[in-house]
Design a protein around this motif. Structure first.
Motif, PDB file in Angstrom:
ATOM      1  N   THR A   1       0.853  -1.189   0.000  1.00  0.00           N
ATOM      2  CA  THR A   1       0.000   0.000   0.000  1.00  0.00           C
ATOM      3  C   THR A   1       0.887   1.235   0.000  1.00  0.00           C
ATOM      4  OG1 THR A   1      -1.791  -1.142   1.144  1.00  0.00           O
ATOM      5  CG2 THR A   1      -1.677   1.249   1.411  1.00  0.00           C
ATOM      6  N   SER A   2       0.440   2.293  -0.671  1.00  0.00           N
ATOM      7  CA  SER A   2       1.242   3.521  -0.712  1.00  0.00           C
ATOM      8  C   SER A   2       0.340   4.743  -0.623  1.00  0.00           C
ATOM      9  CB  SER A   2       2.051   3.582  -2.014  1.00  0.00           C
ATOM     10  OG  SER A   2       1.247   4.051  -3.076  1.00  0.00           O
ATOM     11  N   PRO A   3       0.933   5.911  -0.359  1.00  0.00           N
ATOM     12  CA  PRO A   3       0.138   7.146  -0.339  1.00  0.00           C
ATOM     13  C   PRO A   3      -0.370   7.597  -1.704  1.00  0.00           C
ATOM     14  CG  PRO A   3       2.160   7.395   0.951  1.00  0.00           C
ATOM     15  CD  PRO A   3       2.293   6.125   0.158  1.00  0.00           C
ATOM     16  N   ASN A   4      -0.002   6.911  -2.783  1.00  0.00           N
ATOM     17  CA  ASN A   4      -0.414   7.357  -4.116  1.00  0.00           C
ATOM     18  C   ASN A   4      -1.916   7.588  -4.217  1.00  0.00           C
ATOM     19  OD1 ASN A   4       2.058   7.574  -5.313  1.00  0.00           O
ATOM     20  ND2 ASN A   4       1.931   5.717  -6.533  1.00  0.00           N
ATOM     21  N   PHE A   5      -2.703   6.729  -3.566  1.00  0.00           N
ATOM     22  CA  PHE A   5      -4.151   6.953  -3.617  1.00  0.00           C
ATOM     23  C   PHE A   5      -4.837   6.572  -2.300  1.00  0.00           C
ATOM     24  CE2 PHE A   5      -3.394   2.668  -5.091  1.00  0.00           C
ATOM     25  CZ  PHE A   5      -4.399   1.907  -4.505  1.00  0.00           C
ATOM     26  N   ARG A   6      -4.056   6.484  -1.227  1.00  0.00           N
ATOM     27  CA  ARG A   6      -4.611   6.162   0.081  1.00  0.00           C
ATOM     28  C   ARG A   6      -4.448   7.350   1.023  1.00  0.00           C
ATOM     29  NH1 ARG A   6      -7.923   1.816  -0.401  1.00  0.00           N
ATOM     30  NH2 ARG A   6      -6.868   0.020  -1.338  1.00  0.00           N
ATOM     31  N   HIS A   7      -5.392   7.461   1.976  1.00  0.00           N
ATOM     32  CA  HIS A   7      -5.309   8.455   3.051  1.00  0.00           C
ATOM     33  C   HIS A   7      -5.286   7.691   4.369  1.00  0.00           C
ATOM     34  CE1 HIS A   7      -6.329  11.647   5.863  1.00  0.00           C
ATOM     35  NE2 HIS A   7      -6.050  12.527   4.900  1.00  0.00           N
TER      36      HIS A   7
ATOM     37  N   ALA B   1       6.568   3.836  -0.309  1.00  0.00           N
ATOM     38  CA  ALA B   1       6.396   5.185  -0.840  1.00  0.00           C
ATOM     39  C   ALA B   1       5.650   5.216  -2.162  1.00  0.00           C
ATOM     40  CB  ALA B   1       7.756   5.858  -1.003  1.00  0.00           C
ATOM     41  N   GLY B   2       5.516   4.081  -2.844  1.00  0.00           N
ATOM     42  CA  GLY B   2       4.866   4.064  -4.147  1.00  0.00           C
ATOM     43  C   GLY B   2       5.842   4.464  -5.244  1.00  0.00           C
ATOM     44  N   GLY B   3       5.381   4.334  -6.463  1.00  0.00           N
ATOM     45  CA  GLY B   3       6.249   4.621  -7.598  1.00  0.00           C
ATOM     46  C   GLY B   3       5.616   5.602  -8.553  1.00  0.00           C
ATOM     47  N   THR B   4       6.065   5.561  -9.795  1.00  0.00           N
ATOM     48  CA  THR B   4       5.597   6.503 -10.814  1.00  0.00           C
ATOM     49  C   THR B   4       4.668   5.831 -11.815  1.00  0.00           C
ATOM     50  OG1 THR B   4       7.578   6.044 -12.127  1.00  0.00           O
ATOM     51  CG2 THR B   4       7.657   7.926 -10.637  1.00  0.00           C
ATOM     52  N   GLY B   5       4.079   4.709 -11.445  1.00  0.00           N
ATOM     53  CA  GLY B   5       3.190   3.991 -12.343  1.00  0.00           C
ATOM     54  C   GLY B   5       1.829   4.643 -12.452  1.00  0.00           C
TER      55      GLY B   5
END
Length: 300
Positions: free
Chosen positions: A74-80, A105-109
């Motif tokens: 899980t990453s902050p890309n679309f989570r709160h 941290a998530g990526g650039t996908g």
């Protein structure tokens, strides 16, 4: 040192068209944990079916009894943190305390821009994760949380009764850089890596082992900096992204050799992708099941 085998089941199949069977079979095969990716879509699967992680894990929890379940990652890309905490507490309750949160941290996908934002730089992703993880820790351990940060806020966010697992469900923090490793040392019950991505295309297995050893040493340094014994942190390798790629799944002997080399580095859990035909994760299902049921005995 003992070693566990786990699997990651990508959510690309409809539940009643093969999706559910993989989760029950994972329990029958004796895997320690079955994870799934927490993405909105992913790489070569972007234009095909892809289902949500939280509903999938909830359904899997209802189907299984012993198998641990979790996200990678899980990453902050679309989570709160506020809404995620509520979902996680519910998942932990439904599963009877069998949830692990893989977080990074998530990526650039595709997830990085699906909600309309510009993709964040590596520094911006690290900044958000550094705020996300401590806030999530509080939300999962305190009945009521108020917080105002640079990226996230919470106002009297209530999470009663909290997690079944105490003081909260475990975090498996995916990290290779200094800031992420500091979060793993401070908040993680486990650390996750896929190896060094720079070696994936043209590196050798020997170079990968060297890189993984270096990552583990940096984790130990991060733990030492806060007075924590690194031996208390589980070390998870998500396989399939080292220069070996799918070769360890070609035979039982090949996997035992791979697993032995990585156990010597201190890894306590290896995660294998559930075979997916005509993909980067294609593998012979019979060999996969043989590995699941026989490999650990050969490592004793």
């Amino acid at each position: 040192m003992s070693l566990r085998l786990s699997t990651v089941i990508l959510p690309y199949r409809r539940w009643h068209e093969g999706g559910r069977q993989a989760w029950t079979r994972a329990e029958q095969l004796g895997f320690h944990t079955a994870y799934t990716y927490d993405h909105l879509s992913w790489r070569t699967f972007r234009d095909g079916p892809w289902f949500g992680a939280v509903p999938t894990l909830t359904a899997a929890a209802a189907l299984t009894e012993r198998l641990r379940l979790g996200t990678l990652v899980t990453s902050p890309n679309f989570r709160h943190p506020v809404t995620l905490a509520k979902d996680l507490i519910t998942l932990d309750d439904v599963s009877g305390g069998r949830i692990t949160l893989g977080i990074g941290a998530g990526g650039t996908g595709f997830d990085a821009t699906a909600m309309g934002q510009e993709p964040w730089t590596p520094r911006e992703r690290a900044d958000r994760l550094a705020e996300f993880v401590p806030l999530l820790d509080r939300l999962l351990t305190e009945d009521s949380v108020s917080y105002q940060g640079d990226y996230y806020s919470a106002h009297e966010a209530r999470n009663i009764p909290g997690c079944v697992q105490r003081p909260r469900l475990p975090f498996a923090v995916a990290a290779t850089g200094p800031r992420g490793l500091a979060l793993a040392a401070g908040y993680g019950q486990a650390w996750v890596t896929t190896g060094d991505p720079r070696l994936y295309e043209n590196g050798t297995p020997e170079q990968s082992v060297h890189a993984l050893r270096g990552q583990a040493e940096k984790l130990a340094d991060a733990c030492a900096a806060i007075g924590r014994d690194v031996s208390g942190v589980e070390k998870i390798l998500l396989t399939g992204f080292t220069p070996d790629r799918g070769r360890p799944l070609e035979s039982l002997d090949a996997f035992v050799d791979f697993a032995g080399r990585h156990r010597e580095l201190g890894f306590t859990e290896l995660v294998l992708h559930w075979p997916i035909p005509d993909s980067d994760f294609a593998a012979d299902e019979k060999v996969f099941e043989k590995i699941a049921t026989e490999a650990l005995a050969q490592l004793d």
